[in-house]
Scaffold this active site. Structure first.
Site, PDB file in Angstrom:
ATOM      1  N   ASP A 216       9.390   3.524   3.011  1.00 58.68           N
ATOM      2  CA  ASP A 216       8.381   4.291   3.740  1.00 58.68           C
ATOM      3  C   ASP A 216       7.300   4.720   2.755  1.00 58.68           C
ATOM      4  O   ASP A 216       7.602   5.226   1.669  1.00 58.68           O
ATOM      5  CB  ASP A 216       9.000   5.519   4.406  1.00 58.68           C
ATOM      6  CG  ASP A 216       8.033   6.214   5.340  1.00 58.68           C
ATOM      7  OD1 ASP A 216       7.945   5.799   6.512  1.00 58.68           O
ATOM      8  OD2 ASP A 216       7.369   7.172   4.902  1.00 58.68           O
ATOM      9  N   ILE A 217       6.029   4.494   3.103  1.00 60.28           N
ATOM     10  CA  ILE A 217       4.922   4.880   2.222  1.00 60.28           C
ATOM     11  C   ILE A 217       4.739   6.397   2.283  1.00 60.28           C
ATOM     12  O   ILE A 217       4.624   6.967   3.377  1.00 60.28           O
ATOM     13  CB  ILE A 217       3.619   4.168   2.640  1.00 60.28           C
ATOM     14  CG1 ILE A 217       3.811   2.650   2.583  1.00 60.28           C
ATOM     15  CG2 ILE A 217       2.462   4.590   1.734  1.00 60.28           C
ATOM     16  CD1 ILE A 217       2.645   1.857   3.135  1.00 60.28           C
ATOM     17  N   ASN A 224      -4.505   7.605   5.247  1.00 56.43           N
ATOM     18  CA  ASN A 224      -5.229   6.904   6.305  1.00 56.43           C
ATOM     19  C   ASN A 224      -6.364   7.763   6.849  1.00 56.43           C
ATOM     20  O   ASN A 224      -7.478   7.290   7.063  1.00 56.43           O
ATOM     21  CB  ASN A 224      -4.255   6.552   7.431  1.00 56.43           C
ATOM     22  CG  ASN A 224      -4.447   5.143   7.943  1.00 56.43           C
ATOM     23  OD1 ASN A 224      -5.048   4.307   7.290  1.00 56.43           O
ATOM     24  ND2 ASN A 224      -3.945   4.886   9.125  1.00 56.43           N
ATOM     25  N   ASP A 233      -4.960  -0.243   5.860  1.00 51.49           N
ATOM     26  CA  ASP A 233      -4.452  -1.610   5.975  1.00 51.49           C
ATOM     27  C   ASP A 233      -4.305  -2.261   4.600  1.00 51.49           C
ATOM     28  O   ASP A 233      -3.382  -3.041   4.350  1.00 51.49           O
ATOM     29  CB  ASP A 233      -5.391  -2.457   6.835  1.00 51.49           C
ATOM     30  CG  ASP A 233      -5.338  -2.065   8.305  1.00 51.49           C
ATOM     31  OD1 ASP A 233      -4.448  -1.284   8.678  1.00 51.49           O
ATOM     32  OD2 ASP A 233      -6.194  -2.545   9.073  1.00 51.49           O
ATOM     33  N   GLU A 259       4.038   2.495   8.700  1.00 48.47           N
ATOM     34  CA  GLU A 259       4.177   2.376   7.245  1.00 48.47           C
ATOM     35  C   GLU A 259       5.622   2.121   6.830  1.00 48.47           C
ATOM     36  O   GLU A 259       6.002   2.345   5.680  1.00 48.47           O
ATOM     37  CB  GLU A 259       3.666   3.656   6.562  1.00 48.47           C
ATOM     38  CG  GLU A 259       4.474   4.909   6.849  1.00 48.47           C
ATOM     39  CD  GLU A 259       3.997   5.665   8.085  1.00 48.47           C
ATOM     40  OE1 GLU A 259       4.165   6.897   8.110  1.00 48.47           O
ATOM     41  OE2 GLU A 259       3.471   5.028   9.013  1.00 48.47           O
TER      42      GLU A 259
END
Length: 351
Positions: A216-217, A224, A233, A259
């Site tokens: 997971d980012i 974002n 993206d 993500e």
């Protein structure tokens, strides 16, 4: 109104507002189709359409009414896509039926030829020279007819083979598209779950290890919101690129959506999987992200990872849940770290 319902309502208004802004900035008109396209773009429900919009706006700076109509028909009105698949399937069925008809005709011709040969063999006993001439003439005619029928069948079979091969490639491409995340080129969740199911089934027959890494980012939504969806993206593609660089062939790489990413590693145990996870984490952290349009540095991206080794009694759900628990344990501990299921019992309880 419940809290969740209120959040969904507020989110829909935010999406609508952003869709209107984009429609005004990039569109030639405010048609219902244009609104639907831009609303879907902002919501992120059709990543493939988003890619098409980015290409078009980068090239011309706007979306024409024709662009909107094509985007709407190709990505929102799914009937066209379903119709294409139906036509390809119908074409395949038609070709097979045509081949069967030709085979039936050839079999009938061959059966008649066989019956003719049997009749001729009976007539060969006690026959006169003139009758023998007639028999030979009949045999020549029948042989020519069968040869012509076989040549026709052979030509038709060659043509049908080409048609079927083209249809097969089209259907294979359509299936691949349905199993691929268009933004990153990784497997989508559907394909990843298929591979997980296969690995669980294989595990029931074989003692080999296998491991699952979930990724997971960290703070992706904040990133974002700050830099925009196009840069977001770029971050997703960066993670996908590092995953490909790190994982050898045989592993399945996936973007679940948003993500979240997954790596399935057949034949690899926990310790080796943890090394892979740490390589992905440190490689991503070591790369500085730069905004393409301006060259501006956007800083570092970090990820959190959970690693689980398959147990003999695992189901797909339990396998994913164990890796997911490790991932969110790492989130609670400050993010930018890897946690595996062997560590979980030693971790302090966090409320």
């Amino acid at each position: 109104m419940s809290g969740a319902g209120h959040e969904d309502r507020e989110r829909s208004f935010v999406i609508a507002q952003r869709a209107n802004e984009l429609m005004r900035d990039y569109g030639s008109s405010a048609s219902p189709q244009a609104y639907a396209v831009w609303y879907t773009y902002v919501s992120g429900r059709q990543p493939q359409m988003n890619e098409a919009i980015k290409r078009l706006t980068t090239k011309s700076g706007t979306l024409s009414d024709d662009d909107i109509a094509e985007l709407y028909e190709a990505h929102i009105d799914r009937r066209q896509i379903e119709g294409e698949l139906d036509r390809h399937n119908a074409g395949l069925i038609s070709e097979v039926q045509s081949i069967m008809e030709m085979i039936d005709l050839s079999l009938g011709s061959t059966a008649e030829y066989g019956a003719s040969l049997q009749a001729i063999s009976r007539d060969l006993h006690d026959t006169t020279p003139n009758r023998l001439k007639d028999i030979v003439a009949t045999l020549i005619v029948n042989t020519r007819d069968v040869s012509a029928s076989n040549r026709t069948l052979e030509a038709h079979m060659r043509e049908s083979r080409r048609e079927i091969e083209a249809l097969r490639e089209t259907l294979a491409a359509a299936r691949l598209e349905s199993l691929t995340d268009p933004l990153t080129g990784l497997s989508n969740r559907k394909h990843f779950e298929e591979m997980l199911r296969n690995e669980i089934d294989e595990g029931a027959r074989s003692p080999r290890p296998s491991s699952l890494i979930l990724i997971d980012i960290d703070f992706f939504k904040r990133f974002n919101d700050q830099f925009g969806h196009l840069t977001g993206d770029q971050v997703l593609r960066l993670v996908a690129i590092v995953m490909r660089e790190t994982v050898a062939s045989g592993g399945t790489l996936s973007r679940f959506g948003g993500e979240e990413f997954g790596i399935l590693l057949p034949g690899i145990g926990r310790e080796a999987a943890r090394v892979i996870a740490e390589t992905v984490r440190t490689t991503i952290m070591g790369r500085e992200l730069v905004k393409r349009a301006t060259g501006e540095s956007l800083g570092k991206v970090t990820i959190s990872l959970g690693v689980a080794q398959r147990c003999s009694d695992d189901t797909i759900v339990s396998f994913i849940e164990r890796a997911d628990s490790c991932l969110y344990a790492g989130k609670r501990m400050g993010r930018n770290r890897t946690v595996d299921d062997a560590e979980m019992s030693a971790l302090p309880e966090v409320a």
